[in-house]
Design an enzyme around this catalytic site. Structure first.
Site, PDB file in Angstrom:
ATOM      1  N   GLY A 236      -8.240   2.449   6.006  1.00 14.90           N
ATOM      2  CA  GLY A 236      -8.292   1.126   6.611  1.00 14.90           C
ATOM      3  C   GLY A 236      -8.941   0.116   5.671  1.00 14.90           C
TER       4      GLY A 236
ATOM      5  CG  ASN B 281      -0.235  -0.028   2.528  1.00 15.16           C
ATOM      6  OD1 ASN B 281       0.987  -0.123   2.588  1.00 15.16           O
ATOM      7  ND2 ASN B 281      -0.987   0.037   3.611  1.00 15.16           N
TER       8      ASN B 281
ATOM      9  CG  HIS C 262      -3.026   4.331   9.362  1.00 15.36           C
ATOM     10  ND1 HIS C 262      -4.207   3.644   9.464  1.00 15.36           N
ATOM     11  CD2 HIS C 262      -2.200   3.550   8.616  1.00 15.36           C
ATOM     12  CE1 HIS C 262      -4.100   2.490   8.816  1.00 15.36           C
ATOM     13  NE2 HIS C 262      -2.902   2.415   8.291  1.00 15.36           N
TER      14      HIS C 262
ATOM     15  CB  SER D 173      -5.406  11.946   0.963  1.00 10.20           C
ATOM     16  OG  SER D 173      -5.121  10.727   0.302  1.00 10.20           O
TER      17      SER D 173
ATOM     18  N   PRO E  74      -4.587   9.407   4.485  1.00 13.39           N
ATOM     19  CG  PRO E  74      -3.063   7.752   3.839  1.00 13.39           C
ATOM     20  CD  PRO E  74      -3.452   8.636   5.004  1.00 13.39           C
TER      21      PRO E  74
ATOM     22  CG  HIS F 292       0.793   5.642   9.382  1.00  8.68           C
ATOM     23  ND1 HIS F 292       0.399   6.321   8.248  1.00  8.68           N
ATOM     24  CD2 HIS F 292       1.342   4.493   8.942  1.00  8.68           C
ATOM     25  CE1 HIS F 292       0.697   5.612   7.174  1.00  8.68           C
ATOM     26  NE2 HIS F 292       1.263   4.478   7.570  1.00  8.68           N
TER      27      HIS F 292
ATOM     28  CD  GLU G 287      -2.318   9.113  -3.884  1.00  8.81           C
ATOM     29  OE1 GLU G 287      -2.964   8.076  -4.049  1.00  8.81           O
ATOM     30  OE2 GLU G 287      -2.686  10.057  -3.149  1.00  8.81           O
TER      31      GLU G 287
END
Length: 383
Positions: free
Chosen positions: A315, A146, A312, A295, A288, A256, A150
């Site tokens: 999820g 992940n 964070h 985000s 994000p 995080h 960006e």
């Protein structure tokens, strides 16, 4: 708990119950992006007295986010964003790739102390000493899963959508190796024999094992921060080569997946934020969503009940395996329409539908953070 318990899967709820039985527990705060993890849920803030659990921290020590607002607006970007994406991918190794030679620190303005930082490598767990060259060449690389880079547009701005750069990564292979070594050591200690889950094994204060872990942990957290700073500098250069004259504001950076020594209720505690950011009053943070959604840049409100923490990210709402079974590359292309990114089967497990709704996650924590900016990506680089 900053979410409806009825929406949390039973295995994750059991992990939360397990944490509350630890003899060293001072408190547990559960974020709205909570989901099943290893030992402890992702989306947990665990405050322990005189103890820390290395598996609860996880193997990507110091994983986190960095972002920087630029002077550009949407109209300054080229119509075809493919060349910018390729320029970023050429500058920052992704997946298992690493730099052929270490990045010159001179290319990372505003970050000093490189010599003493690397000098401390020889003090890490002996088993990783052979990894020095790899650690040097992985610094400034993205990784997979992940992790992402960006280019985003600020939503709702009067200036036509200010351009931001954002990235997500951690301590790469060296953090992983250090974590695994210490997790194995913790599991072998007698005081952890009767815990409900071996992955909650802890080190306790005043022991050589705790001191060794804290030393390596804090080094890896610093490595992660330096890794993101290096990548951000490389991505800024790629954007500047695409749009000359761009200027950058002061970057925002937040871990995080990490440990901090803090004080609550008059008690000194080791706070593990596993999938959570610090949200002390005035702290800027980054939450994000998934690729293709959006985000948020947020400012902490300093809520003590959450140990001054917030979520964070969005999820996951389904495992990577389930996402690969349920969705196709065509689904990914549809859900990332308008985003310059990979749309192949190799990243289907990162499809937006595999994640919770980021807007709902933000709405669930209005007493933890306030929104500073809402961003929408137009370029997404994945490992």
């Amino acid at each position: 708990m900053w979410t409806d318990p009825a929406t949390v899967e039973e295995p994750a709820l059991q992990q939360l119950r397990n944490v509350t039985t630890l003899p060293w527990i001072h408190g547990l705060a559960v974020m709205p992006d909570v989901h099943y993890g290893k030992g402890a849920t992702v989306g947990s803030v665990i405050a322990l007295r005189d103890a820390v659990s290395p598996a609860a921290v996880g193997v990507d020590i110091g994983c986190g986010m960095s972002a920087v607002r630029t002077s550009l607006t949407a109209s300054d970007l080229p119509d075809d964003l493919g060349p910018l994406r390729r320029r970023i991918e050429a500058a920052v190794p992704v997946g298992f790739d690493l730099h052929k030679t270490p990045v010159n620190p001179a290319k990372v303005p505003g970050v000093g102390g490189w010599e003493p930082f690397w000098a401390r490598f020889s003090e890490l767990h002996p088993s990783v000493h052979k990894l020095l060259d790899r650690a040097r060449r992985q610094l400034g690389s993205l990784g997979g899963g992940n992790h992402f880079i960006e280019v985003c547009l600020e939503q709702g701005g009067a200036d036509g959508g200010r351009v931001w750069l954002m990235l997500h990564s951690g301590s790469r292979g060296i953090g992983n190796e250090l974590a695994k070594r210490h997790i194995d050591i913790a599991k072998s200690l007698p005081h952890n024999a009767d815990l409900p889950d071996p992955d909650l094994s802890v080190f306790v204060a005043g022991t050589p094992e705790m001191e060794a872990y804290r030393h390596d942990l804090y080094w890896a957290q610093e490595y992660a921060a330096r890794n993101r700073a290096t990548m951000l500098a490389l991505v800024q250069r790629a954007l500047a080569e695409t749009v000359p004259g761009v200027r950058f504001e002061k970057p925002i950076s937040c871990h995080h997946n990490y440990v901090a020594e803090e004080r609550y209720d008059g008690v000194d505690v080791m706070v593990t934020r596993k999938g959570a950011i610090r949200a002390g009053k005035g702290d800027l943070g980054i939450i994000p969503g998934s690729m293709g959604t959006g985000s948020y840049i947020v400012r902490g409100l300093g809520n003590k009940a959450s140990f001054e923490s917030a979520s964070h990210g969005a999820g996951r709402r389904m495992s990577r395996t389930k996402a690969r079974k349920q969705f196709s590359a065509a689904d990914l292309a549809e859900q990332t329409r308008g985003v310059e990114c990979r749309k192949d089967a190799g990243v289907v497990d990162e499809i937006p539908a595999a994640y919770k709704d980021i807007d709902s996650v933000i709405e669930a924590q209005t007493d933890l953070v306030e929104v500073v900016a809402h961003l929408k990506q137009v370029v997404c680089v994945k490992g």
